[in-house]
Design a protein around this motif. Structure first.
Motif, mmCIF file in Angstrom:
data_model
loop_
_atom_site.group_PDB
_atom_site.id
_atom_site.type_symbol
_atom_site.label_atom_id
_atom_site.label_comp_id
_atom_site.label_asym_id
_atom_site.label_seq_id
_atom_site.Cartn_x
_atom_site.Cartn_y
_atom_site.Cartn_z
ATOM 1 N N GLY A 5 0.800 -1.226 0.000
ATOM 2 C CA GLY A 5 0.000 0.000 0.000
ATOM 3 C C GLY A 5 0.828 1.269 0.000
ATOM 4 O O GLY A 5 2.027 1.256 0.301
ATOM 5 N N LEU A 6 0.138 2.352 -0.360
ATOM 6 C CA LEU A 6 0.759 3.671 -0.337
ATOM 7 C C LEU A 6 0.907 4.115 1.119
ATOM 8 O O LEU A 6 -0.067 4.177 1.856
ATOM 9 N N LEU A 7 2.141 4.397 1.513
ATOM 10 C CA LEU A 7 2.384 4.804 2.902
ATOM 11 C C LEU A 7 2.311 6.305 3.063
ATOM 12 O O LEU A 7 1.929 6.820 4.099
ATOM 13 N N GLY A 8 2.755 7.004 2.038
ATOM 14 C CA GLY A 8 2.782 8.455 2.149
ATOM 15 C C GLY A 8 2.963 9.062 0.784
ATOM 16 O O GLY A 8 3.469 8.425 -0.138
ATOM 17 N N SER A 9 2.525 10.297 0.675
ATOM 18 C CA SER A 9 2.620 10.985 -0.596
ATOM 19 C C SER A 9 2.911 12.443 -0.295
ATOM 20 O O SER A 9 2.132 13.102 0.385
ATOM 21 N N GLY A 10 4.051 12.930 -0.754
ATOM 22 C CA GLY A 10 4.405 14.320 -0.503
ATOM 23 C C GLY A 10 4.193 15.133 -1.760
ATOM 24 O O GLY A 10 3.398 14.764 -2.622
ATOM 25 N N ARG A 11 4.931 16.227 -1.872
ATOM 26 C CA ARG A 11 4.747 17.088 -3.038
ATOM 27 C C ARG A 11 5.282 16.438 -4.305
ATOM 28 O O ARG A 11 4.826 16.725 -5.395
ATOM 29 N N SER A 12 6.285 15.576 -4.166
ATOM 30 C CA SER A 12 6.911 15.079 -5.385
ATOM 31 C C SER A 12 6.982 13.561 -5.500
ATOM 32 O O SER A 12 7.200 13.055 -6.588
ATOM 33 N N ALA A 13 6.801 12.843 -4.410
ATOM 34 C CA ALA A 13 7.025 11.401 -4.456
ATOM 35 C C ALA A 13 5.895 10.627 -3.784
ATOM 36 O O ALA A 13 5.185 11.155 -2.938
ATOM 37 N N VAL A 15 5.329 6.977 -1.668
ATOM 38 C CA VAL A 15 6.111 5.983 -0.940
ATOM 39 C C VAL A 15 5.222 4.785 -0.647
ATOM 40 O O VAL A 15 4.146 4.933 -0.059
ATOM 41 N N PHE A 16 5.665 3.617 -1.120
ATOM 42 C CA PHE A 16 4.880 2.377 -0.992
ATOM 43 C C PHE A 16 5.604 1.405 -0.061
ATOM 44 O O PHE A 16 6.838 1.288 -0.120
ATOM 45 N N ALA A 17 4.821 0.686 0.746
ATOM 46 C CA ALA A 17 5.415 -0.364 1.573
ATOM 47 C C ALA A 17 5.767 -1.536 0.658
ATOM 48 O O ALA A 17 4.970 -1.921 -0.194
ATOM 49 N N ILE A 18 6.966 -2.089 0.829
ATOM 50 C CA ILE A 18 7.306 -3.351 0.153
ATOM 51 C C ILE A 18 7.002 -4.482 1.127
ATOM 52 O O ILE A 18 6.299 -5.429 0.824
ATOM 53 N N ASP A 19 7.532 -4.331 2.333
ATOM 54 C CA ASP A 19 7.199 -5.237 3.434
ATOM 55 C C ASP A 19 7.434 -4.453 4.719
ATOM 56 O O ASP A 19 7.500 -3.222 4.684
ATOM 57 N N ASP A 20 7.612 -5.149 5.826
ATOM 58 C CA ASP A 20 7.753 -4.446 7.090
ATOM 59 C C ASP A 20 9.098 -3.714 7.218
ATOM 60 O O ASP A 20 9.256 -2.822 8.041
ATOM 61 N N HIS A 21 10.036 -4.084 6.361
ATOM 62 C CA HIS A 21 11.390 -3.541 6.492
ATOM 63 C C HIS A 21 11.779 -2.520 5.438
ATOM 64 O O HIS A 21 12.704 -1.744 5.631
ATOM 65 N N TRP A 22 11.098 -2.578 4.292
ATOM 66 C CA TRP A 22 11.517 -1.748 3.156
ATOM 67 C C TRP A 22 10.358 -0.979 2.546
ATOM 68 O O TRP A 22 9.223 -1.453 2.547
ATOM 69 N N VAL A 23 10.693 0.206 2.020
ATOM 70 C CA VAL A 23 9.713 0.974 1.230
ATOM 71 C C VAL A 23 10.326 1.322 -0.119
ATOM 72 O O VAL A 23 11.549 1.363 -0.280
ATOM 73 N N LEU A 24 9.440 1.578 -1.069
ATOM 74 C CA LEU A 24 9.851 2.070 -2.376
ATOM 75 C C LEU A 24 9.397 3.522 -2.466
ATOM 76 O O LEU A 24 8.217 3.826 -2.282
ATOM 77 N N ARG A 25 10.345 4.418 -2.748
ATOM 78 C CA ARG A 25 9.998 5.836 -2.953
ATOM 79 C C ARG A 25 10.138 6.117 -4.444
ATOM 80 O O ARG A 25 11.175 5.824 -5.029
ATOM 81 N N ARG A 26 9.084 6.655 -5.022
ATOM 82 C CA ARG A 26 9.076 6.850 -6.479
ATOM 83 C C ARG A 26 8.652 8.275 -6.814
ATOM 84 O O ARG A 26 7.605 8.738 -6.354
ATOM 85 N N TYR A 27 9.473 8.953 -7.638
ATOM 86 C CA TYR A 27 9.099 10.298 -8.084
ATOM 87 C C TYR A 27 7.985 10.223 -9.099
ATOM 88 O O TYR A 27 8.058 9.455 -10.053
ATOM 89 N N ARG A 28 6.972 11.064 -8.912
ATOM 90 C CA ARG A 28 5.861 11.095 -9.869
ATOM 91 C C ARG A 28 6.267 11.782 -11.166
ATOM 92 O O ARG A 28 5.741 11.502 -12.217
ATOM 93 N N ASP A 29 7.229 12.728 -11.062
ATOM 94 C CA ASP A 29 7.597 13.511 -12.254
ATOM 95 C C ASP A 29 8.832 12.960 -12.955
ATOM 96 O O ASP A 29 9.409 13.622 -13.802
ATOM 97 N N GLY A 30 9.284 11.763 -12.577
ATOM 98 C CA GLY A 30 10.435 11.170 -13.248
ATOM 99 C C GLY A 30 11.772 11.696 -12.765
ATOM 100 O O GLY A 30 12.767 11.539 -13.461
ATOM 101 N N GLY A 31 11.824 12.340 -11.591
ATOM 102 C CA GLY A 31 13.101 12.833 -11.051
ATOM 103 C C GLY A 31 14.106 11.706 -10.860
ATOM 104 O O GLY A 31 13.741 10.541 -10.768
ATOM 105 N N ASP A 32 15.368 12.075 -10.802
ATOM 106 C CA ASP A 32 16.451 11.094 -10.691
ATOM 107 C C ASP A 32 16.953 11.037 -9.244
ATOM 108 O O ASP A 32 17.331 12.063 -8.681
#
Ligand SMILES: Nc1ncnc2c1ncn2[C@@H]1O[C@H](COP(=O)(O)OP(=O)(O)O)[C@@H](O)[C@H]1O
Ligand SMILES: [Mg+2]
Length: 235
Positions: A5-13, A15-32
């Protein structure tokens, strides 16, 4: 990558839970994320409180643009949530931010040869700090650069001051956090004046930030005045 699930959403990214230990942070605008990943890996090596990267060895080692960062999942509220729930006082929040800035600027610069320069976060405010069982941790390194520490203090102060002079429900707590941050201002730091120095540079950067609304930009002059008013005078 399969994520939860989506854990958080800020102005630019997002953040999704992968499991209890890791998250994936992804830029919506394709930032590097390469630059911030390299900084986060370096800061973790220096025991600064940042989330660990799952693959720190590749940080900064690839030239391909990457929008995704896999990092340690932090458990706990943001400093902002904690403040609003009464788990933390405004004085504690301001002192906490000041401590994080001070610690960050005690880490040697990673790339710059200028003896004054340090790693700067440039967006260190209560929604980019999380309260965990290991203490305060700093997230959201998108704006990181190297430069004079006063600029980082100026940016944090200005972000709080813009909220403090606005007319949302957060104005009163933001003012109290700002007062505390400035009361803990590192004695070696000079913020400068309206026209020159770190605060003026911070103002220029905030004014040029495309993610700020027009109503936020309008508050900059008043915000700068408030900071100068609340900055303790030094002999
Ligand atoms: N390592 C993490 N562990 C748990 N939640 C996180 C983590 N990093 C970010 N988040 C959540 O995602 C939100 C957005 O992340 P952030 O990095 O601040 O992105 P943005 O640049 O969009 O503000 C945060 O406010 C927080 O709720
Ligand atoms: Mg953020």
């Amino acid at each position: 990558m399969q994520t939860g699930g989506l854990l958080g959403s800020g102005r630019s990214a997002d953040v999704f839970a992968i499991d209890d230990h890791w998250v994936l942070r992804r830029y919506r605008d394709g930032g590097d994320v390469s630059a911030e990943a390299a900084v986060m890996a370096y800061l973790a090596e220096h025991e600064y409180p940042v989330p660990r990267l799952r693959n720190p060895a590749s940080a900064g080692g690839s030239t391909a643009p990457r929008t995704d960062l896999v990092m340690q999942r932090l458990h706990g509220p943001s400093m902002l949530q904690a403040l609003l729930k009464g788990m933390l006082t405004a004085e504690e929040a301001g002192a906490g931010l000041a401590g994080l800035l001070h610690r960050l600027h005690s880490v040697p610069a990673r790339v710059s040869d200028d003896p004054v320069d340090r790693i700067l976060h440039l967006d260190l405010h209560p929604d980019n700090v999380m309260l965990t069982s290991d203490g305060l941790m700093v997230i959201d390194w998108r704006n990181t650069q190297e430069g004079p520490p006063g600029l980082d203090w100026g940016m944090s102060a200005l972000i709080l001051a813009q909220v403090a002079v606005g007319n949302t429900a957060l104005a009163t707590p933001a003012r109290a956090v700002l007062a505390s941050l400035l009361a803990h201002l590192d004695p070696a730091i000079s913020l400068g004046s309206t026209d020159s120095g770190c605060l003026a540079e911070a103002r220029k950067r905030r004014a040029a930030d495309p993610s700020m609304s027009e109503s936020e930009t309008h508050l900059l002059d008043e915000a700068v005045e408030l900071i100068l008013e609340l900055t303790p005078s030094r002999p």
